[in-house]
Write an enzyme that holds these catalytic residues in place. Sequence first.
Site, PDB file in Angstrom:
ATOM      1  N   CYS A 178     -11.542  14.648  -4.901  1.00  0.00           N
ATOM      2  CA  CYS A 178     -10.999  13.383  -4.381  1.00  0.00           C
ATOM      3  C   CYS A 178     -10.222  12.663  -5.478  1.00  0.00           C
ATOM      4  O   CYS A 178     -10.771  12.324  -6.535  1.00  0.00           O
ATOM      5  CB  CYS A 178     -12.147  12.504  -3.867  1.00  0.00           C
ATOM      6  SG  CYS A 178     -11.598  10.845  -3.430  1.00  0.00           S
ATOM      7  N   GLY A 192      -2.995   7.151  10.262  1.00  0.00           N
ATOM      8  CA  GLY A 192      -2.162   7.323   9.063  1.00  0.00           C
ATOM      9  C   GLY A 192      -2.923   7.390   7.760  1.00  0.00           C
ATOM     10  O   GLY A 192      -2.310   7.352   6.692  1.00  0.00           O
ATOM     11  N   HIS A 218      -9.950   2.605   0.978  1.00  0.00           N
ATOM     12  CA  HIS A 218      -9.130   1.711   0.154  1.00  0.00           C
ATOM     13  C   HIS A 218      -8.522   0.633   1.038  1.00  0.00           C
ATOM     14  O   HIS A 218      -8.213   0.862   2.204  1.00  0.00           O
ATOM     15  CB  HIS A 218      -8.035   2.473  -0.599  1.00  0.00           C
ATOM     16  CG  HIS A 218      -7.229   3.379   0.274  1.00  0.00           C
ATOM     17  ND1 HIS A 218      -7.681   4.624   0.668  1.00  0.00           N
ATOM     18  CD2 HIS A 218      -6.016   3.228   0.855  1.00  0.00           C
ATOM     19  CE1 HIS A 218      -6.775   5.199   1.444  1.00  0.00           C
ATOM     20  NE2 HIS A 218      -5.754   4.365   1.578  1.00  0.00           N
TER      21      HIS A 218
HETATM   22  P1  5GP Z   1      -3.470   5.829   3.192  1.00  0.00           P
HETATM   23  O1  5GP Z   1      -2.332   6.351   4.002  1.00  0.00           O
HETATM   24  O2  5GP Z   1      -4.542   6.880   2.984  1.00  0.00           O
HETATM   25  O3  5GP Z   1      -4.015   4.532   3.718  1.00  0.00           O
HETATM   26  O4  5GP Z   1      -2.846   5.448   1.810  1.00  0.00           O
HETATM   27  C1  5GP Z   1      -2.937   6.242   0.674  1.00  0.00           C
HETATM   28  C2  5GP Z   1      -2.105   5.563  -0.378  1.00  0.00           C
HETATM   29  O5  5GP Z   1      -2.451   6.114  -1.640  1.00  0.00           O
HETATM   30  C3  5GP Z   1      -0.593   5.788  -0.200  1.00  0.00           C
HETATM   31  O6  5GP Z   1       0.055   4.519  -0.121  1.00  0.00           O
HETATM   32  C4  5GP Z   1      -0.191   6.576  -1.446  1.00  0.00           C
HETATM   33  O7  5GP Z   1       1.070   6.204  -1.937  1.00  0.00           O
HETATM   34  C5  5GP Z   1      -1.305   6.259  -2.430  1.00  0.00           C
HETATM   35  N1  5GP Z   1      -1.610   7.328  -3.376  1.00  0.00           N
HETATM   36  C6  5GP Z   1      -1.784   8.647  -3.089  1.00  0.00           C
HETATM   37  N2  5GP Z   1      -2.083   9.336  -4.195  1.00  0.00           N
HETATM   38  C7  5GP Z   1      -2.089   8.439  -5.216  1.00  0.00           C
HETATM   39  C8  5GP Z   1      -2.332   8.556  -6.622  1.00  0.00           C
HETATM   40  O8  5GP Z   1      -2.596   9.618  -7.164  1.00  0.00           O
HETATM   41  N3  5GP Z   1      -2.272   7.406  -7.345  1.00  0.00           N
HETATM   42  C9  5GP Z   1      -1.983   6.198  -6.792  1.00  0.00           C
HETATM   43  N4  5GP Z   1      -1.935   5.154  -7.608  1.00  0.00           N
HETATM   44  N5  5GP Z   1      -1.752   6.049  -5.467  1.00  0.00           N
HETATM   45  C10 5GP Z   1      -1.807   7.156  -4.689  1.00  0.00           C
HETATM   46 ZN    ZN Z   2     -13.577   9.743  -3.541  1.00  0.00          ZN
END
Ligand code: 5GP
Ligand code: ZN
Length: 106
Positions: free
Chosen positions: A5, A90, A97
């Site tokens: 993860c 999404g 988070h």
């Molecule tokens: P979700 O679509 O799961 O709500 O959002 C995941 C978010 O995590 C996305 O906005 C993406 O840009 C961000 N993200 C994905 N991988 C990384 C990473 O390795 N580092 C950071 N800082 N953000 C990440």
């Molecule tokens: Zn985790």
Amino acid sequence: MSEDCIFCKIANGIIPTEFVHTSANTVVFKDINPKAPIHLLVVPKKHIPTLNDLEDRELMSELLQSVKDVTKKLNISDYKTQINTGKGAGQEVFHLHIHILANKEG
Ligand code: 5GP
Ligand code: ZN
């Protein structure tokens, strides 16, 4: 800690990342692919895949407190929060988070 993860690795210091804010059980860092001028992620240190898996009420309130603390610290008064829960909504990273999106500081 879940071995594969990305947010576990960030939250536990395995991938060095600058934290904008931390609390006992949460960290806040910048989104790697910002969708607004300010795009932060508030993340529990513990691996919890989605909001549906969050049962700890103290952690629930600590996550929201971190939203308030980091926006106050950065002097951001107007912002959006978003929690994507499940693939169909999404969610791409399956470690809980809260997105914070804002146009400007101050
Ligand atoms: P979700 O679509 O799961 O709500 O959002 C995941 C978010 O995590 C996305 O906005 C993406 O840009 C961000 N993200 C994905 N991988 C990384 C990473 O390795 N580092 C950071 N800082 N953000 C990440
Ligand atoms: Zn985790």
